[in-house]
Structure formats: structure tokens, C-alpha cells
Design a protein around this motif. Structure first.
Motif, short mmCIF file in Angstrom:
data_model
loop_
_atom_site.label_atom_id
_atom_site.label_comp_id
_atom_site.label_asym_id
_atom_site.label_seq_id
_atom_site.Cartn_x
_atom_site.Cartn_y
_atom_site.Cartn_z
N ASN A 195 0.83 -1.20 0.00
CA ASN A 195 0.00 0.00 0.00
C ASN A 195 0.87 1.25 0.00
OD1 ASN A 195 -2.19 1.70 0.12
ND2 ASN A 195 -2.49 1.47 2.31
N TRP A 196 1.50 1.52 -1.16
CA TRP A 196 2.31 2.71 -1.33
C TRP A 196 2.25 3.12 -2.79
CZ3 TRP A 196 8.23 2.17 -2.09
CH2 TRP A 196 8.54 1.02 -2.79
N HIS A 197 3.00 4.14 -3.18
CA HIS A 197 2.82 4.68 -4.53
C HIS A 197 3.65 3.95 -5.58
CE1 HIS A 197 6.47 6.84 -3.27
NE2 HIS A 197 6.73 7.04 -4.55
N ARG A 198 4.62 3.13 -5.16
CA ARG A 198 5.45 2.41 -6.13
C ARG A 198 5.08 0.93 -6.13
NH1 ARG A 198 11.39 4.43 -4.60
NH2 ARG A 198 11.86 2.35 -5.41
N GLN A 199 3.84 0.64 -6.46
CA GLN A 199 3.34 -0.73 -6.42
C GLN A 199 3.86 -1.57 -7.59
OE1 GLN A 199 -0.92 -0.19 -6.25
NE2 GLN A 199 -0.84 0.80 -4.24
#
Length: 311
Positions: A39-43
Motif C-alpha cells: 500500500n504505497w505509490h510504487r506498487q
């Protein structure tokens, strides 16, 4: 129209990803069974096949996944597509670009072997908006940009005591809440020590890699020798926006004559606007309220979704 040339995953971080024929993508998570999902922006990481083929002219034996990329694509120069762009993969999956390039603090296997790596400068990252199964050979379609997409914002607090855990940061969360209430998507909140170097580096990262529309800083605008936020901002900006700090000081002077001692500034780097605010929650609220309603038009001009004033 693009195409998925390869899908690569690794179950442990720090290991080379291996190609698979298909994979399941989960919303707000990434590729199932991949170590970098979360659950972060660099999935998900993506790399253009054209860049890999150019690299293979020097190192022919390089395989897909060697750069740590999840998806190898053909048909788009991903490095030159704006953050926020959405792609449809196959019939189900929808992803959105969140970052261009990355900072490498340790050398990867490719760097150690060849002396260079293309992922830090050519790779991009995305998050999963709609999940589903993808396959090698699936189509990849870039969707038109929606001009009603919310502006993104980041908040950076500068405080030696806050960074050391000796003082609660109340101004940063307040700024983030005010931005959200105005309709911004707050993508990052940072707490840094006072000083020029680290702040300059983070501002450059937020603009160049994440392409955040609005960056709000709080703290470091006074007369102390450690108050260097304006200097860091001026260092990274290409153009200044003096009307914004002038308006904030004008509003604050109606409340206290000490407002004249605030050294906050504002400027533009690429298509991002950076605004300094004071360190106290009361001053933060008073200053941001004075300018926040007017920022949308300027940010729209920077983004290319609003016309110039008077036209």
C-alpha cells in the motif's frame, strides 16, 4: 497503443525478478506474489522495451527482469509521459503513473556488473486502480487526461526538534488537512531537520520524480541561523512567485507587526509550485487561508488545464 512484452516478479526484495506469462494485480497493492507490492505509490515498476534493447547492444545477455522491472512495455516512451497518466491493460486492469525514475542509494546487481543501470533514469512507477489478470501480449492503452483530476500536494515540515522527536509536528498535519479540504490529493508528508541540503534534495525529488503540483513547507522561515527554507526553495526554483508571500505577509500584518519578520518565499520548478509557510500552526492557518483559494488557477496554468488570465 502499447503492448506488454514481459511480466516479471520476485518474492524477495534485492533479488532479480523472473519472467512469468501472467499475473494477478490487486487494487492499492500491486502484483500478487511480488516483493515490492504494498500500500504505497510504487506498487508496480515499468520499463520501456526500447530502452532495454538499447542497453542490450552493450550487454546482449541481459534478460527481462534484470533491472527490477515488473512490466516491460513497447509502444510508449514512458520516461516522457506525465505522472498521473492512466493506462488500461487488457480488458480489466487500470493503473496510474505515480513516479518517474528513482534514487538508488545502493548499487543493484546490474550496476555492480556493468557500471550503470537504466532503471533509475528510465523506469517509472504506478499504482493499481482496478485489478485483474494480465498476460504477456496484452494491449496497453494510454487514456486521455481528465482535466478535472484533483491537484496533488505534498507537505514538508522543517524542524530540528520535531525531527529529533522532541516536539510534536502540528503544522504539517494542519497543512495537509487544509489542502484535502480544498480538494487536493496529499501524496506525501515529510518531517525534516532544518537546513538547505536535505530540503533541496527532497524538493527536487518531489518535483522531478513525483511531479507534485503543490508543495507546502512549514518552518525554517525566521531569523535563526538554521532557518534556511527560503534559501533551499530559491536554490531549486527556476522562477519565483513573489505575489504569494507578499499576500501572506499582508494578511498577517493585519494581525501582528511581527509578520514582517517572516522570510517565506514561493517559486516554480517545472510544473510545480513551492510555497513556504511559517512554523506555528496559528500562522500556518492564517497564511494559507489568505492564498489557498486563488492557487487553483495558477496550478491549472502550470498543468495546462487552465487558460491565461484575461483570455
Amino acid at each position: 497503443m502499447g503492448i506488454i512484452k514481459a511480466i516479471c516478479i520476485s518474492e524477495k526484495k534485492g533479488t532479480i525478478k523472473v519472467p512469468v506469462q501472467e499475473a494477478d494485480l490487486k487494487p492499492d497493492y500491486g502484483i500478487e506474489k511480488d516483493a515490492h507490492a504494498g500500500n504505497w505509490h510504487r506498487q508496480i515498476s515499468l520499463l520501456s522495451d526500447e530502452k532495454i534493447q538499447t542497453f542490450r547492444e552493450k550487454v546482449p545477455e541481459i534478460q527481462y527482469g534484470a533491472f527490477g522491472e515488473n512490466l516491460v512495455t513497447a509502444g510508449y516512451d514512458l520516461r516522457n509521459i506525465p505522472v498521473g497518466t492512466k493506462f488500461r491493460i487488457g480488458e480489466e486492469v487500470l493503473i496510474q503513473m505515480t513516479q518517474i525514475g528513482k534514487d538508488c542509494h545502493t548499487k543493484c546487481a546490474i550496476s555492480r556488473r556493468t557500471g550503470t543501470c537504466i532503471m533509475p533514469r528510465e523506469g517509472v512507477f504506478a499504482k493499481v486502480l482496478q485489478g485483474g489478470r494480465i498476460h504477456v501480449g496484452d494491449s496497453m492503452q494510454r487514456l486521455p487526461f481528465d482535466p478535472d483530476t484533483p491537484f496533488t500536494a505534498a507537505v514538508v515540515t522543517l524542524s530540528d526538534k520535531g525531527y529529533a522527536g522532541e516536539r510534536e509536528d502540528r503544522s504539517g498535519p494542519l497543512l495537509a488537512d487544509m489542502a484535502r479540504q480544498q480538494g487536493y490529493e496529499v501524496v506525501e508528508q515529510l518531517l525534516l531537520p532544518d537546513g538547505i541540503e536535505k530540503l533541496s534534495a527532497e524538493l527536487i525529488r518531489l518535483v522531478d520524480q513525483r511531479q507534485v503540483n503543490l508543495i507546502l513547507t512549514t518552518g525554517g522561515t525566521g531569523f535563526s541561523v538554521r532557518d534556511c527554507t527560503p534559501e533551499a526553495t530559491e536554490r531549486v526554483c527556476q522562477r519565483m512567485a513573489p505575489g504569494i508571500p507578499e499576500a501572506m505577509r499582508y494578511a498577517s500584518l493585519k494581525i501582528t507587526p511581527k509578520a514582517m519578520l517572516s522570510r517565506e518565499t514561493a517559486g516554480i520548478r517545472n510544473k510545480s509550485l513551492i510555497i513556504n509557510l511559517p512554523g506555528s500552526p496559528k500562522a500556518v492557518k492564517e497564511n494559507l487561508e489568505a492564498v489557498l483559494p486563488a492557487l487553483d488557477h495558477g496550478l491549472g496554468i502550470l498543468r495546462g488545464t487552465d487558460g491565461e488570465c484575461g483570455k
